[in-house]
Design a protein around this motif. Structure first.
Motif, mmCIF file in Angstrom:
data_model
loop_
_atom_site.group_PDB
_atom_site.id
_atom_site.type_symbol
_atom_site.label_atom_id
_atom_site.label_comp_id
_atom_site.label_asym_id
_atom_site.label_seq_id
_atom_site.Cartn_x
_atom_site.Cartn_y
_atom_site.Cartn_z
ATOM 1 N N ALA A 78 -43.717 -32.889 -37.138
ATOM 2 C CA ALA A 78 -43.967 -31.576 -36.532
ATOM 3 C C ALA A 78 -42.952 -31.292 -35.423
ATOM 4 C CB ALA A 78 -45.390 -31.513 -35.987
ATOM 5 N N ASN A 79 -42.617 -32.302 -34.633
ATOM 6 C CA ASN A 79 -41.609 -32.117 -33.583
ATOM 7 C C ASN A 79 -40.245 -31.804 -34.178
ATOM 8 O OD1 ASN A 79 -43.298 -32.438 -31.376
ATOM 9 N ND2 ASN A 79 -43.062 -34.661 -31.380
ATOM 10 N N THR A 80 -39.904 -32.438 -35.297
ATOM 11 C CA THR A 80 -38.637 -32.147 -35.965
ATOM 12 C C THR A 80 -38.625 -30.711 -36.479
ATOM 13 O OG1 THR A 80 -38.422 -34.458 -36.627
ATOM 14 C CG2 THR A 80 -37.091 -32.861 -37.818
ATOM 15 N N LEU A 81 -39.734 -30.266 -37.066
ATOM 16 C CA LEU A 81 -39.816 -28.883 -37.541
ATOM 17 C C LEU A 81 -39.722 -27.895 -36.378
ATOM 18 C CD1 LEU A 81 -42.623 -29.191 -40.240
ATOM 19 C CD2 LEU A 81 -40.188 -28.805 -40.630
ATOM 20 N N LEU A 82 -40.318 -28.233 -35.238
ATOM 21 C CA LEU A 82 -40.265 -27.340 -34.084
ATOM 22 C C LEU A 82 -38.852 -27.217 -33.516
ATOM 23 C CD1 LEU A 82 -43.553 -28.234 -32.181
ATOM 24 C CD2 LEU A 82 -42.995 -26.105 -33.342
ATOM 25 N N GLN A 83 -38.034 -28.258 -33.691
ATOM 26 C CA GLN A 83 -36.653 -28.179 -33.226
ATOM 27 C C GLN A 83 -35.866 -27.129 -33.996
ATOM 28 O OE1 GLN A 83 -35.155 -32.147 -33.603
ATOM 29 N NE2 GLN A 83 -36.201 -32.885 -31.773
ATOM 30 N N HIS A 84 -36.274 -26.844 -35.225
ATOM 31 C CA HIS A 84 -35.580 -25.872 -36.069
ATOM 32 C C HIS A 84 -36.403 -24.598 -36.247
ATOM 33 C CE1 HIS A 84 -32.711 -29.022 -36.886
ATOM 34 N NE2 HIS A 84 -33.707 -29.805 -37.237
ATOM 35 N N LEU A 85 -37.317 -24.340 -35.329
ATOM 36 C CA LEU A 85 -38.211 -23.185 -35.440
ATOM 37 C C LEU A 85 -37.459 -21.865 -35.424
ATOM 38 C CD1 LEU A 85 -41.220 -22.358 -35.553
ATOM 39 C CD2 LEU A 85 -41.156 -22.245 -33.078
ATOM 40 N N SER A 86 -36.340 -21.812 -34.732
ATOM 41 C CA SER A 86 -35.597 -20.558 -34.638
ATOM 42 C C SER A 86 -35.122 -20.074 -36.004
ATOM 43 C CB SER A 86 -34.411 -20.715 -33.694
ATOM 44 O OG SER A 86 -33.532 -21.726 -34.169
ATOM 45 N N LEU A 87 -34.916 -20.984 -36.946
ATOM 46 C CA LEU A 87 -34.510 -20.575 -38.293
ATOM 47 C C LEU A 87 -35.585 -19.746 -38.993
ATOM 48 C CD1 LEU A 87 -32.812 -23.829 -39.611
ATOM 49 C CD2 LEU A 87 -31.701 -21.720 -38.898
ATOM 50 N N LEU A 88 -36.835 -19.949 -38.610
ATOM 51 C CA LEU A 88 -37.923 -19.222 -39.251
ATOM 52 C C LEU A 88 -37.980 -17.763 -38.809
ATOM 53 C CD1 LEU A 88 -40.686 -21.961 -39.077
ATOM 54 C CD2 LEU A 88 -39.212 -21.389 -40.999
ATOM 55 N N PHE A 89 -37.250 -17.404 -37.753
ATOM 56 C CA PHE A 89 -37.232 -16.023 -37.296
ATOM 57 C C PHE A 89 -36.205 -15.179 -38.036
ATOM 58 C CE2 PHE A 89 -39.240 -18.102 -33.641
ATOM 59 C CZ PHE A 89 -40.360 -17.310 -33.531
ATOM 60 N N VAL A 90 -35.326 -15.807 -38.810
ATOM 61 C CA VAL A 90 -34.314 -15.059 -39.559
ATOM 62 C C VAL A 90 -34.965 -14.113 -40.573
ATOM 63 C CG1 VAL A 90 -32.378 -15.270 -41.159
ATOM 64 C CG2 VAL A 90 -32.514 -16.759 -39.172
ATOM 65 N N PRO A 91 -35.928 -14.548 -41.393
ATOM 66 C CA PRO A 91 -36.564 -13.593 -42.325
ATOM 67 C C PRO A 91 -37.274 -12.446 -41.614
ATOM 68 C CG PRO A 91 -37.099 -15.835 -42.963
ATOM 69 C CD PRO A 91 -36.417 -15.908 -41.634
ATOM 70 N N ILE A 92 -37.838 -12.715 -40.447
ATOM 71 C CA ILE A 92 -38.502 -11.657 -39.692
ATOM 72 C C ILE A 92 -37.479 -10.626 -39.238
ATOM 73 C CG2 ILE A 92 -39.825 -11.157 -37.603
ATOM 74 C CD1 ILE A 92 -41.073 -13.952 -37.932
#
Length: 122
Positions: A61-75
């Motif tokens: 989960a911490n690794t996924l949170l480090q790349h959380l900004s990538l999830l804002f691209v589709p938005i």
């Protein structure tokens, strides 16, 4: 790491299933997060240990949170695609943003004060 990602997705799927089956108003991913919280409380991973499945889930989960900004691209792409709709509803959108931000700040301040009063005396 794959086992932990699989568990995260399975719990999200379980949350979606429970939400659809019982026609709940809470979103499925939120139910999945609550299931994850219950599972992690049950497994009780210790913060300092590197062993245990619960700790692997936390590390993933911490690794996924480090790349959380990538999830804002589709938005961002969605906002650009519907820019005319956003412009026509701009006042309402700004109102929701301002009211939501202010209510969150006020609630957080009251919660902080309440927790500080309940906390240990230093």
């Amino acid at each position: 790491m794959l086992h932990a990602i699989f568990l995260i997705f399975v719990l999200q799927l379980a949350g979606e299933f429970l939400q659809k089956y019982f026609a709940l108003t809470v979103p499925g991913p939120v139910i999945g997060l609550l299931l994850m919280l219950g599972l992690l409380l049950f497994l009780k991973p210790s913060p300092g240990s590197d062993s245990g499945f619960g700790q692997r889930v936390i590390d993933t989960a911490n690794t996924l949170l480090q790349h959380l900004s990538l999830l804002f691209v589709p938005i961002g792409v969605g906002v650009v695609m519907h820019l005319q709709l956003l412009e026509s509803q701009l006042v309402k959108v700004l109102g929701v943003i301002i009211i939501g931000t202010l209510s969150t700040l006020i609630f957080t301040a009251f919660l902080f004060q309440w927790l500080r009063k309940r906390g240990p005396d230093e």
